[in-house]
Design a protein around this motif. Structure first.
Motif, mmCIF file in Angstrom:
data_model
loop_
_atom_site.group_PDB
_atom_site.id
_atom_site.type_symbol
_atom_site.label_atom_id
_atom_site.label_comp_id
_atom_site.label_asym_id
_atom_site.label_seq_id
_atom_site.Cartn_x
_atom_site.Cartn_y
_atom_site.Cartn_z
ATOM 1 N N LEU A 446 -5.106 -31.259 -72.287
ATOM 2 C CA LEU A 446 -5.285 -31.977 -71.028
ATOM 3 C C LEU A 446 -5.128 -33.481 -71.244
ATOM 4 C CD1 LEU A 446 -8.365 -30.080 -69.502
ATOM 5 C CD2 LEU A 446 -5.959 -29.795 -68.934
ATOM 6 N N ASP A 447 -4.506 -34.133 -70.289
ATOM 7 C CA ASP A 447 -4.324 -35.588 -70.328
ATOM 8 C C ASP A 447 -5.486 -36.227 -69.574
ATOM 9 O OD1 ASP A 447 -3.582 -38.229 -70.102
ATOM 10 O OD2 ASP A 447 -1.480 -37.789 -69.675
ATOM 11 N N ALA A 448 -6.506 -36.683 -70.318
ATOM 12 C CA ALA A 448 -7.714 -37.220 -69.700
ATOM 13 C C ALA A 448 -7.418 -38.436 -68.827
ATOM 14 C CB ALA A 448 -8.739 -37.581 -70.773
ATOM 15 N N GLU A 449 -6.494 -39.302 -69.266
ATOM 16 C CA GLU A 449 -6.186 -40.496 -68.485
ATOM 17 C C GLU A 449 -5.490 -40.141 -67.178
ATOM 18 O OE1 GLU A 449 -7.198 -43.592 -68.871
ATOM 19 O OE2 GLU A 449 -8.373 -42.714 -70.507
ATOM 20 N N PRO A 467 -17.241 -41.399 -66.743
ATOM 21 C CA PRO A 467 -17.503 -39.985 -67.037
ATOM 22 C C PRO A 467 -17.117 -39.628 -68.470
ATOM 23 C CG PRO A 467 -15.480 -40.195 -65.777
ATOM 24 C CD PRO A 467 -16.087 -41.568 -65.832
ATOM 25 N N THR A 468 -17.800 -38.643 -69.009
ATOM 26 C CA THR A 468 -17.441 -38.153 -70.334
ATOM 27 C C THR A 468 -16.145 -37.351 -70.239
ATOM 28 O OG1 THR A 468 -18.671 -36.093 -70.081
ATOM 29 C CG2 THR A 468 -19.874 -37.990 -70.945
ATOM 30 N N GLU A 469 -15.576 -37.077 -71.390
ATOM 31 C CA GLU A 469 -14.338 -36.296 -71.398
ATOM 32 C C GLU A 469 -14.572 -34.902 -70.816
ATOM 33 O OE1 GLU A 469 -10.877 -36.578 -74.450
ATOM 34 O OE2 GLU A 469 -12.241 -34.995 -75.169
ATOM 35 N N ALA A 470 -15.731 -34.304 -71.112
ATOM 36 C CA ALA A 470 -16.045 -32.973 -70.575
ATOM 37 C C ALA A 470 -16.147 -33.016 -69.052
ATOM 38 C CB ALA A 470 -17.345 -32.453 -71.177
ATOM 39 N N LEU A 472 -14.587 -35.160 -67.105
ATOM 40 C CA LEU A 472 -13.220 -35.322 -66.596
ATOM 41 C C LEU A 472 -12.502 -33.973 -66.552
ATOM 42 C CD1 LEU A 472 -11.953 -38.600 -68.328
ATOM 43 C CD2 LEU A 472 -12.272 -38.233 -65.878
ATOM 44 N N HIS A 473 -12.698 -33.176 -67.592
ATOM 45 C CA HIS A 473 -12.041 -31.865 -67.634
ATOM 46 C C HIS A 473 -12.491 -30.970 -66.483
ATOM 47 C CE1 HIS A 473 -11.318 -32.369 -72.254
ATOM 48 N NE2 HIS A 473 -10.497 -33.095 -71.529
ATOM 49 N N GLN A 474 -13.744 -31.095 -66.070
ATOM 50 C CA GLN A 474 -14.248 -30.266 -64.974
ATOM 51 C C GLN A 474 -13.588 -30.620 -63.642
ATOM 52 O OE1 GLN A 474 -16.370 -27.624 -64.830
ATOM 53 N NE2 GLN A 474 -16.463 -27.585 -67.074
ATOM 54 N N ARG A 508 -21.580 -15.773 -60.018
ATOM 55 C CA ARG A 508 -22.723 -16.471 -60.610
ATOM 56 C C ARG A 508 -22.469 -16.814 -62.077
ATOM 57 N NH1 ARG A 508 -25.239 -12.345 -58.055
ATOM 58 N NH2 ARG A 508 -25.994 -11.412 -59.976
ATOM 59 N N GLY A 509 -21.238 -17.250 -62.350
ATOM 60 C CA GLY A 509 -20.880 -17.641 -63.703
ATOM 61 C C GLY A 509 -20.658 -19.137 -63.814
ATOM 62 N N SER A 510 -20.194 -19.569 -64.959
ATOM 63 C CA SER A 510 -19.906 -20.984 -65.187
ATOM 64 C C SER A 510 -18.630 -21.101 -66.018
ATOM 65 C CB SER A 510 -21.067 -21.670 -65.916
ATOM 66 O OG SER A 510 -21.292 -21.072 -67.186
ATOM 67 N N ILE A 511 -18.067 -22.318 -66.038
ATOM 68 C CA ILE A 511 -16.802 -22.566 -66.725
ATOM 69 C C ILE A 511 -16.979 -23.718 -67.706
ATOM 70 C CG2 ILE A 511 -14.343 -23.028 -66.441
ATOM 71 C CD1 ILE A 511 -14.598 -22.227 -63.524
ATOM 72 N N GLU A 512 -16.476 -23.529 -68.915
ATOM 73 C CA GLU A 512 -16.492 -24.583 -69.922
ATOM 74 C C GLU A 512 -15.050 -24.858 -70.357
ATOM 75 O OE1 GLU A 512 -18.965 -23.190 -73.055
ATOM 76 O OE2 GLU A 512 -20.757 -23.024 -71.801
ATOM 77 N N VAL A 513 -14.735 -26.136 -70.523
ATOM 78 C CA VAL A 513 -13.379 -26.532 -70.903
ATOM 79 C C VAL A 513 -13.450 -27.369 -72.170
ATOM 80 C CG1 VAL A 513 -11.273 -27.722 -70.206
ATOM 81 C CG2 VAL A 513 -12.667 -26.570 -68.488
#
Length: 671
Positions: A446-449, A467-470, A472-474, A508-513
């Motif tokens: 992923l391109d954070a910028e 924001p943190t990188e995590a 930003l990914h969300q 009722r789940g969650s997502i991590e990137v």
């Protein structure tokens, strides 16, 4: 609309499974064209064609004949397995599925069979096998194939269906028609056992037939007509020459050479498949098909039993009767065992969903011009059927996103020192009461910028936010969010990942990137193993009780009231050298400030981040039967459902991820 015949419904279910398995077989065949795999494809086609003719799906059977003919030539070594054959076979399989879903013969089926797409498939199959089959499904007379007439053989077939065959959906007329389609047939009916008219039961089969068939087709083609007639009295004899003794062989010896020394015809009771394998009816006798609705009903009854059990336990605690306490303990043990057994019935291996994505990756590789290797791990991991049924759509969106945006073209990969072939890993594993499903690619990451710039443009971030990188990914899961510079037929509209978030929230789940620039991206879905009964943490806020799913809870700590008044205005706790933001549930639910002298904080995890939920008290662990909210409350954010406590009161189940996102949005709007 009238209800579908149960026998036809069973055929459709089984044929659907055959076609799903056929797709997997064809994909296997592309990488390993072993003879046994070719035989497996041929057997599947035989089964669909034979049963389709029997149950009134003659349009489907007619089309399948072309498909079957191609693989008959592959078996004989006259046709090679090539990518073009696999491509065409997959398209033909899709057409067969469409015909099956129409529910049988009729105007719609005939129109679909006559459509340009179907005609193109038939023409392509005809070109592959080197003949013109586009007009008819099979030759109706040996004269239509003079080149084969010279090697036509004569067969005598005696066929008497079981007495209850008509009740079970057998159509002898269709079987006889399929036999006649193999060549030139003479059919004689035997009505010697027919009851008098006044006592005739029209639901019983009392007729028999003798068919003299001249055909150039193989013995396997004749066997396939009767593949589902395993309860019938059946004999098939080859007549070598006019006036010569018949060569007799039962259907059970279909794969063996015909023997002339047998004096009596063999009666087929347990047919072989054309590929030489025995019918799986006996092997499947210990399995029972149960409609999903019945499992849901059992689960509902079990939920009521768990609620009654909690009520009984509460009464026993209040009465302090030793005998009653002993009975309650025994009931708890029995209900717990029943719950585990019932939940295990609903559990299915996740490979039933994973297997579908091989075709998705193959088709996308061709469309995008990328060579991508799909690796699947953990397919044996089991998950509740309700969760499994809702997984396909989000996983397809994630795969499309990884292949379009993540994995680079071969030239760019070589320039970056990577192999030209991309790698896509689809894995599953269980952790406690959760199943973790990950999709990982070895693409550009992923391109954070670029994400930050797009978020600023859309007002999702302010210029001074850090924001943190995590975090930003969300943002890639925000509605309409996309960093693609141009649209494509695969992705770029910003709806795919939003659909993933919506589906995961509903479960009722969650997502991590996790993403590393130049190395790739891993997206992990954390989902509950089941949506029916979960372990929960019972908490109190004022006079009301709420439940937090135990799977998202990390720990509980005492709350210091001084934490409410930081000079910075930020609500954070310092827990073992880590800052954790917290949310007072009284504020979130619009209630008056709590006057409790000692309050507690439940540290939970949502969207890959820790968050503290301030509550008045923790009441303990609770076995939670989840009930859906009514139509008027279903759209209320922050709640996943409700449950009934032992005293009959209702407790709402808190959706931590939804609640934390709502609080974050409110703070952003306030700023």
């Amino acid at each position: 609309m009238s209800a579908i015949n149960p026998v036809i419904a069973t055929f459709i279910t089984e044929a659907r499974e055959q076609l799903e398995g056929l797709e997997a077989l064809l994909l296997d065949l592309e990488s390993d064209p072993a003879p046994e795999k070719v035989d497996a494809v041929f057997r599947a086609l035989h089964t669909v064609k034979g049963s389709g003719s029997m149950f009134g799906f003659t349009v489907l059977a007619r089309f399948t004949h072309h498909f079957e003919d191609a693989f008959d030539r592959v078996r004989e070594g006259r046709l090679s397995v090539t990518p073009s054959l696999v491509d065409l076979s997959l398209k033909a399989r899709d057409h067969m599925t469409a015909l099956l879903e129409l529910g049988g013969d009729g105007p719609e089926a005939e129109a679909m069979a006559a459509a340009p797409d179907a005609a193109a498939l038939l023409a392509a199959l005809a070109r592959l096998v080197g003949g013109d089959h586009a007009a008819e499904a099979a030759p109706t007379d040996a004269e239509e194939k003079p080149e084969l007439a010279a090697r036509a053989r004569r067969w005598e077939i005696r066929f008497r269906p079981a007495p209850d065959a008509l009740r079970n959906g057998m159509r002898p007329d269709l079987l006889l028609a399929e036999l006649a389609a193999l060549g030139t047939a003479g059919i004689v009916v035997d009505a010697s056992e027919l009851s008098p008219l006044e006592s005739l039961d029209p639901t019983l089969s009392q007729l028999a037939w003798t068919v003299t068939l001249e055909t150039a087709e193989s013995r396997a083609a004749i066997d396939s007509v009767f593949v589902f007639a395993d309860d019938a009295d059946l004999s098939i004899k080859e007549v070598a020459d006019e006036g010569a003794a018949p060569v007799e062989a039962g259907l059970a010896a279909a794969a063996a050479p015909a023997r002339t020394e047998d004096a009596a015809p063999a009666v087929a009771k347990a047919p072989r498949d054309p590929g030489g394998k025995r019918s799986s009816a006996g092997a499947a006798a210990d399995q029972v098909r149960i409609p999903a609705a019945r499992l849901d009903e059992i689960m509902d009854r079990l939920g009521e039993l768990v609620i009654a059990q909690a009520r009984l336990r509460q009464i026993a605690e209040q009465s302090a009767e030793p005998e009653l306490a002993g009975v309650v303990e025994e009931v708890d043990r029995l209900v717990s065992g029943l719950r585990d057994s019932t939940l295990s019935i609903r559990m299915l291996p996740i490979e039933t969903v994973f297997g579908k994505f091989r075709r998705v990756v193959r088709d996308l590789s061709s469309e995008l011009g990328k060579d991508v290797d799909l690796i699947v791990e953990g397919g044996e991991t089991e998950i509740d059927k309700t969760v499994l049924d809702k997984l396909s759509e989000p996983l397809v969106h994630m795969i499309r996103n990884s292949m379009d945006h993540g994995i680079e073209q071969a030239e760019r990969r070589r320039a970056a020192g990577k192999p030209a072939q991309g790698r896509l890993l689809l894995s599953a594993r269980q952790e406690g009461g959760e199943v973790l499903i990950s999709i990982e690619d070895d693409g550009a990451g992923l391109d954070a910028e670029a994400i930050r710039a797009k978020a600023l443009e859309r007002g999702l971030l302010t210029a001074d936010s850090t924001p943190t990188e995590a975090e930003l990914h969300q943002l890639i899961f925000a509605p309409g969010f996309s960093t693609a510079k141009q649209l494509s037929s695969v992705s770029g509209r910003g709806v795919g990942m939003d659909a993933v978030r919506t589906a995961v929230d509903a479960l009722r789940g969650s997502i991590e990137v996790l993403s590393r620039s130049g190395s790739g991206t891993r997206v992990t879905l954390r989902l509950p193993v089941t949506l029916a009964i979960v372990e929960g943490l019972l908490i109190r806020l004022g006079e009301a009780a709420y439940v937090l799913p135990l799977s998202v809870v990390e720990e509980c700590v005492e709350f210091d009231p001084k934490e409410r008044s930081h000079e910075s205005g930020r609500s954070v706790l310092l827990i073992r050298e880590h800052l954790v933001p917290f949310l007072d549930l009284a504020d979130a639910f619009g209630e008056a400030a709590s006057e409790e002298p000692r309050r507690r904080v439940v540290i939970a995890r949502a969207d890959g981040k820790r968050i503290g939920l301030v509550v008045d008290d923790i009441l303990g662990q609770h076995q939670t039967v989840i009930k859906a909210l009514g139509p008027l409350h279903r759209e209320v954010e922050g709640f996943a459902g409700a449950t009934i406590l032992g005293d009959g009161s209702v407790a709402l189940i808190i959706d931590v991820a939804s609640l934390s996102r709502r609080a974050l949005a409110a703070r952003r709007d306030a700023a």
